[in-house]
Design a protein around this motif. Structure first.
Motif, short mmCIF file in Angstrom:
data_model
loop_
_atom_site.label_atom_id
_atom_site.label_comp_id
_atom_site.label_asym_id
_atom_site.label_seq_id
_atom_site.Cartn_x
_atom_site.Cartn_y
_atom_site.Cartn_z
N ASN A 661 0.85 -1.19 0.00
CA ASN A 661 0.00 0.00 0.00
C ASN A 661 0.88 1.24 0.00
N ILE A 662 0.66 2.08 -0.92
CA ILE A 662 1.33 3.38 -0.96
C ILE A 662 0.29 4.43 -0.69
N ILE A 663 0.43 5.11 0.41
CA ILE A 663 -0.52 6.14 0.81
C ILE A 663 0.19 7.47 0.69
N ARG A 664 -0.35 8.31 -0.13
CA ARG A 664 0.26 9.60 -0.40
C ARG A 664 -0.55 10.70 0.27
N TYR A 665 0.10 11.53 1.09
CA TYR A 665 -0.48 12.71 1.69
C TYR A 665 0.21 13.93 1.13
N ASP A 666 -0.48 14.83 0.66
CA ASP A 666 0.08 16.03 0.05
C ASP A 666 -0.87 17.19 0.32
N ASP A 667 -0.31 18.35 0.46
CA ASP A 667 -1.16 19.53 0.68
C ASP A 667 -2.01 19.84 -0.53
N GLU A 668 -1.55 19.34 -1.71
CA GLU A 668 -2.33 19.63 -2.91
C GLU A 668 -3.61 18.79 -2.97
N SER A 765 -6.75 12.94 -23.50
CA SER A 765 -5.47 13.63 -23.75
C SER A 765 -4.53 12.73 -24.54
N ASP A 766 -3.96 13.27 -25.58
CA ASP A 766 -3.03 12.50 -26.43
C ASP A 766 -1.57 12.86 -26.17
N SER A 767 -1.31 13.83 -25.32
CA SER A 767 0.08 14.28 -25.09
C SER A 767 0.81 13.32 -24.19
N ASP A 768 2.10 13.15 -24.41
CA ASP A 768 2.97 12.30 -23.57
C ASP A 768 3.56 13.16 -22.47
N GLN A 769 3.50 12.64 -21.26
CA GLN A 769 3.96 13.41 -20.12
C GLN A 769 5.41 13.08 -19.80
N ASN A 770 6.14 14.10 -19.45
CA ASN A 770 7.54 13.95 -19.09
C ASN A 770 7.65 13.91 -17.59
N TYR A 771 8.33 12.85 -17.07
CA TYR A 771 8.45 12.67 -15.63
C TYR A 771 9.86 12.99 -15.13
N ASP A 772 10.63 13.71 -15.91
CA ASP A 772 11.99 14.07 -15.46
C ASP A 772 11.95 15.01 -14.27
N PRO A 779 15.59 13.62 -2.94
CA PRO A 779 15.84 12.18 -2.78
C PRO A 779 14.56 11.37 -2.59
N ARG A 780 13.57 11.98 -2.01
CA ARG A 780 12.36 11.20 -1.73
C ARG A 780 11.66 10.77 -3.00
N PHE A 781 11.76 11.56 -4.07
CA PHE A 781 11.07 11.24 -5.30
C PHE A 781 12.02 10.65 -6.36
N ARG A 782 13.24 10.37 -5.95
CA ARG A 782 14.19 9.86 -6.93
C ARG A 782 13.80 8.48 -7.39
N ARG A 783 13.41 7.63 -6.46
CA ARG A 783 13.01 6.28 -6.84
C ARG A 783 11.78 6.32 -7.76
N LEU A 784 10.84 7.19 -7.44
CA LEU A 784 9.65 7.31 -8.27
C LEU A 784 10.00 7.79 -9.66
N GLY A 785 10.95 8.71 -9.75
CA GLY A 785 11.37 9.18 -11.08
C GLY A 785 12.04 8.09 -11.87
N GLU A 786 12.84 7.24 -11.20
CA GLU A 786 13.49 6.15 -11.91
C GLU A 786 12.48 5.16 -12.46
N LEU A 787 11.48 4.89 -11.67
CA LEU A 787 10.47 3.95 -12.15
C LEU A 787 9.78 4.47 -13.40
N TYR A 788 9.42 5.76 -13.41
CA TYR A 788 8.75 6.31 -14.58
C TYR A 788 9.72 6.46 -15.73
N SER A 789 11.00 6.68 -15.41
CA SER A 789 11.98 6.76 -16.50
C SER A 789 12.13 5.41 -17.17
N VAL A 790 12.12 4.34 -16.37
CA VAL A 790 12.19 3.00 -16.96
C VAL A 790 11.00 2.78 -17.87
#
Length: 797
Positions: A661-668, A765-772, A779-790
Motif C-alpha cells: 500500500n502506498i498512501i500519499r499525503y500532500d497539501d495539494e 489527452s493525447d500528449s505524452d507526459q515527461n516525468y523528469d 531524494p524522496r522522489f528519486r526512486r519514483l522518477g526512476e520507475l517512470y523513466s524506466v
C-alpha cells in the motif's frame, strides 16, 4: 294639361278597381279595408305637386305600383292554388316584354307569381297562429335582359284569421275555497281562458264565461270569470266540497263559436259555528282510594262538529271544594278531558264527590260571535282499598348506653291497619340495614332489643328499617326508619395525643422546658375532659413535670449535667388519668434524647459517633467528600487512557500481509480523506472485479450501475486495460472531488505503457507526459522518477 291629369287619374282608378275586383271573392269583410288602403296607395302614386291652371308641365310624372298589401284566408284549401292578388304597374300597357319577379318570405315555396300577369297564388294552406304575415319584394324586369325596369318595392301579405282555435284553460283544473256561511256575492276565485285566434279581428277571440254545473251554489261573471257565492247559508258540516264546471265560448257567445271547459273544486273552510257538546249530561266514575297523585281517574269528551282549532276545547271544574282534590286537563291528541287527583283520597273520611265540568271552545269566531260552551256533572265514588299499615311516626329516635346488657329493650314501634276490617300486624327488621344483627324486634308488639354489645367509639349511630306487614295480606307492607343513638360511658383511658420524642441539650440550664405534652380520650363526657398527670417515679432525679392548667403539662430538666458519653437516651414514664366514673388511667413513656446544641440552644447532633468525626463535619458530609474524590480519580484515569490510545500508530503493518500500500499525503490533495489503496491481488486477477467500487474518500450522491467484468488476455492478466477503465471512470465520475489521488502498482502488466494515474488527467489527452521533473524534487522522489523513466525507455524500445 288638366285633361291629361284627369286621364292619368282615371287610369289609376281603373287599375285599382281591377285589383279590388280580383280580391273580393277571397277577402270577404276585409274588402273595405283593402279598398281604403288601395285608395291610399293610389293617391300616394299621384304626383304631390299638382299643376295649377296657369302652370306648364315640362315632364311626365313616373307611374308607380297600384297596390300596398294583400290578404289571404288561413286554413283555406282546395284543388287549385289560391289567388291572393295581382300586381300591376303602369309600364304594363300590353307590353309583352316585361316580367314580374317575386322575392322575400315564402317566395317560390309558399307564394308563386305569374311572370306575365303578376297574379300571386298561395301554394300551401296557411296558419295565422303559426305566422300572421309575410313581407315580400316585387320587381319588374326586362324579359330578355333581366334589366330592372322599376326599383324593387315591398308589400305585405297578411293571413286573415278565421275562428279555428277553441278557448283553453291552461291552468285548470282549479281548486278554490271560501268560508262556510259566506254571504251571497262573496268572491271565490278567478279563472282564465286563452284563445289563439286574432284578438283584434272580429270576435274569434272574444270569450264569454258561463257555469255548466255548480248552480245554484255558485255563479260566474261572464266577462271577468270571477266565481262568486250564489247561495247563502252553505254549511260545511252538511257539505264540504263542490264541483263547478266552467265554460268559455268565443265569438262573443254567439252560435257557431268554439268553447272549452274546466273544473273548479270549491271547498268550504270551517268557521267556529258549532259549540262543544258532551255526549251525556252526567258521568260516574269509581276511583280507588289508593289512586296515586296525578294519576287519571276518568275521561270525558265534548264533541264538536267543527274541525281544527275550532274544535279544540278546554275543560274546567267549577264550584265546590272538589277543585282542591281533583283537576281536569285537556288531551291535545284526543280532545278529551282527563280527570286527575291532586290530593290523596281517604275512603274512611269521604266516600264520594260531585263535580261540575265545563267544556269551552278555545277560538272565538267573529262571524258567529262565539265562544261556545257546554257543561256536565261528574259523580266520583271512592272505593275502599286494602292499604298497608300506617306507623304512628315516619321516623323513630331511640338511645341506649354502650354498656347496655344483651336483650335490653331500646324502644318500640307501632303500626295500625286503618282499613275497616282491622288486620293484625307483624314487625320485622330489614337485615340489609342491620348486617351485623345487633338488634332484634318482637314481631307482635314491635319492641326493639339489643342483640350484641355496643361500642360508641366504633359506631355512634345505628339506622335500621322496620317493616310492618298485614297478617291477612302479606303484600301490604309499610316501612319506618329507626335511628338509635349510642350513649357514652367512661370506658377508655386517656393517652398521649401523639408519640412524643424530646431532645435535651447538654449545655441546658436547670428548669429548661424539654417537651409539652397533651392527652386525648376516646370518651366524650358531657362536662368535657379533665386530665391529671404524674410521674410513675415520683422523685425522679433528672426530670419533673409542671401542670399548664389547660389539660397539658411541661417536662422540665432538674440539672445541667447531661452528657451523651454518659447516657444518650432517657425513658420517662408518665401516668395520665381522667375524672370519669370510674376514673380511667394509662401510663405513657416519653423518650428523651441528649443532643449537642449551639450556644443559642439549636440542636446540632444527637449521636455519640459525632465526637470522632472532624470538627464541624457529619458522617453524611464525609461520604459526599469521598464520593467526589473517587469521581475525580476515575476521570483522570480515563483521560490518561485516551491519551495513550491516541498516540498509537494508525496503520499497523502485519508481516504476513503481502499487500503493498502506498498512501500519499500532500497539501495539494485532500489530506487524509484523499487516500485510496488497491490490492495487488486485484491487479493480478482483474476478472475478480465484478462490481463497481465506490470511492472511499467521499460519499457519492449518485449511484451507477455496476460495470461488466473485464476480460483478461490470454494469460488472464491485462493490467493496462484495467488501469484505462479505471482512468475512464475517474474522468466521468461526477462525484469525484477536485483533488488528485495517485496509485502506484509494483506490477505494470505485460508490455504496458504506464501513463499517468492521476484522476486530473482526462482519457482524451493525447500528449505524452515527461516525468523528469520528479528527479528534481529531491531524494524522496528519486526512486519514483526512476520507475517512470524506466517506463519511458521501455516505450521507446
Amino acid at each position: 294639361m288638366l285633361k291629361r291629369g284627369e286621364e292619368m287619374q282615371r287610369d289609376l282608378w281603373t287599375s285599382l278597381l281591377l285589383v279590388w275586383i280580383t280580391c273580393v271573392p277571397y277577402s270577404s269583410m276585409a274588402s273595405l279595408n283593402n279598398q281604403s288602403q288601395s285608395l291610399q296607395t293610389a293617391s300616394a302614386m299621384i304626383p304631390r305637386n299638382r299643376p295649377s291652371e296657369g302652370q306648364r308641365i315640362l315632364s311626365r310624372a313616373k307611374r308607380g305600383w297600384v297596390w300596398n298589401q294583400m290578404f289571404v284566408l288561413e286554413e283555406f284549401s282546395g284543388p287549385d292554388p289560391i289567388l291572393v292578388g295581382r300586381l300591376h304597374t303602369d309600364l304594363d300597357v300590353g307590353n309583352k316584354n316585361i316580367k314580374y319577379v317575386l322575392a322575400g318570405e315564402g317566395a317560390g315555396t309558399i307564394f308563386a307569381i305569374n311572370e306575365r300577369t303578376g297574379d300571386i297564388h298561395a301554394m300551401k294552406r296557411l296558419d295565422r297562429e303559426e305566422k300572421a304575415e309575410y313581407t315580400l319584394t316585387a320587381q319588374v324586369v326586362d324579359r330578355d335582359s333581366d334589366r330592372p325596369l322599376e326599383p324593387p318595392s315591398e308589400f305585405i301579405i297578411k293571413v286573415q284569421d278565421i275562428n279555428d282555435n277553441p278557448p283553453q284553460f291552461i291552468e285548470g283544473p282549479y281548486k278554490g275555497s271560501v268560508p262556510e256561511m259566506s254571504q251571497v256575492g262573496t268572491s271565490v276565485m278567478r279563472v282564465t281562458a286563452t284563445d289563439a285566434d286574432d284578438p283584434v279581428y272580429g270576435n274569434s277571440a272574444k270569450l264569454v264565461y258561463s257555469i255548466l254545473e255548480g248552480q245554484p251554489y255558485f255563479s260566474i261573471d261572464q266577462s271577468t270569470a270571477i266565481i262568486r257565492v250564489a247561495l247563502a247559508g252553505m254549511d260545511r258540516e252538511m257539505r264540504e266540497e263542490y264541483l263547478v264546471v266552467i265554460q268559455a265560448k268565443d265569438m262573443g257567445g254567439h252560435m257557431g263559436g268554439l268553447s272549452g271547459t274546466t273544473t273548479v273544486t270549491v271547498t268550504l273552510t270551517d268557521i267556529n259555528d258549532n259549540p262543544p257538546k258532551f255526549a251525556k249530561g252526567s258521568y260516574e266514575f269509581n276511583i280507588p282510594e289508593d289512586l296515586g297523585i296525578g294519576k287519571p281517574g276518568g275521561r270525558v269528551k265534548a264533541n264538536d262538529r267543527d274541525i281544527g282549532e275550532n274544535a279544540k276545547s278546554t275543560y274546567n271544574i267549577i264550584g265546590g271544594d272538589e277543585r282542591d282534590v281533583f283537576e281536569i286537563v285537556s288531551d291535545a291528541q284526543t280532545q278529551e278531558g282527563i280527570l286527575r287527583l291532586k290530593k290523596p283520597l281517604d275512603f274512611e273520611s269521604k266516600h264520594f264527590y260531585n263535580l261540575t265540568v265545563v267544556a269551552t271552545n278555545i277560538r272565538a269566531d267573529s262571524i258567529t260571535g262565539g265562544p261556545y260552551m257546554d257543561q256536565a256533572t261528574i259523580k266520583i265514588i271512592i272505593e275502599d282499598a286494602d292499604e298497608p299499615p300506617v306507623f304512628t311516626k315516619s321516623n323513630y329516635l331511640f338511645d341506649v348506653h354502650e354498656n347496655a346488657a344483651i336483650n335490653t329493650v331500646i324502644g318500640a314501634v307501632v303500626a295500625i291497619d286503618q282499613d275497616a276490617p282491622h288486620s293484625e300486624v307483624r314487625y320485622c327488621i330489614d337485615r340489609h340495614t342491620d348486617l351485623e344483627r345487633q338488634f332484634n324486634i318482637n314481631v307482635e308488639d314491635g319492641k326493639i332489643t339489643l342483640a350484641k354489645p355496643l361500642d360508641r367509639e366504633t359506631d355512634m349511630w345505628h339506622n335500621i328499617t322496620v317493616t310492618a306487614t298485614e297478617v291477612q295480606n302479606n303484600r301490604q307492607i309499610s316501612r319506618a326508619i329507626v335511628a338509635i343513638k349510642v350513649l357514652d360511658i367512661n370506658d377508655n383511658a386517656p393517652e398521649f395525643a401523639t408519640e412524643y420524642e424530646a431532645f435535651l441539650c447538654e449545655n441546658g440550664k436547670p428548669g429548661q422546658v424539654i417537651q409539652t405534652i397533651s392527652a386525648v380520650d376516646k370518651d366524650n363526657p358531657s362536662q368535657g375532659h379533665t386530665f391529671h398527670y404524674r410521674l410513675e417515679v415520683l422523685n425522679n432525679p433528672n426530670f419533673t413535670i409542671k401542670n399548664n392548667l389547660d389539660n397539658s403539662i411541661s417536662v422540665l430538666a432538674k440539672h445541667n449535667s447531661f452528657r451523651r458519653q454518659k447516657q444518650e437516651t432517657y425513658l420517662l414514664p408518665i401516668v395520665v388519668s381522667d375524672d370519669g366514673e370510674p376514673p380511667m388511667s394509662s401510663t405513657n413513656t416519653l423518650t428523651i434524647r441528649v443532643c449537642g446544641c449551639s450556644r443559642e440552644g439549636i440542636v446540632q447532633s444527637c449521636n455519640v459517633e459525632a465526637f470522632v468525626l472532624p470538627i464541624g463535619l457529619s458522617m453524611g458530609a464525609l461520604i459526599a467528600i469521598l464520593a467526589c474524590i473517587i469521581l475525580l480519580l476515575v476521570i483522570v484515569v480515563l483521560f490518561v487512557t485516551l491519551r495513550r490510545h491516541k498516540n498509537e500508530p494508525l496503520i499497523i503493518k502485519d508481516d504476513e500481509d503481502v499487500r503493498e500500500n502506498i498512501i500519499r499525503y500532500d497539501d495539494e490533495g485532500g489530506g487524509e480523506e484523499d487516500t485510496e489503496a488497491f490490492d495487488i491481488a486485484t491487479l493480478q486477477n482483474p476478472d475478480g472485479i465484478n462490481g463497481y467500487l465506490p470511492r472511499k474518500d467521499i460519499k457519492p450522491d449518485l449511484q451507477f450501475m455496476p460495470r461488466q467484468g473485464q476480460h483478461s488476455g490470454p494469460n488472464g492478466v491485462d493490467v493496462d486495460e484495467f488501469i484505462n477503465v479505471r482512468l475512464h471512470e475517474a474522468d466521468n465520475d461526477p462525484t469525484a472531488p477536485p483533488y488528485d489521488s495517485i496509485q502506484i502498482y509494483g506490477y505494470e502488466g505485460r508490455g504496458s505503457i504506464a501513463g499517468s494515474l492521476s484522476s486530473l488527467e482526462t482519457a482524451s489527452s493525447d500528449s505524452d507526459q515527461n516525468y523528469d521533473y520528479l528527479r528534481e524534487w529531491g531524494p524522496r522522489f528519486r526512486r519514483l522518477g526512476e520507475l517512470y523513466s524506466v517506463g519511458e525507455s521501455d516505450k521507446e524500445t
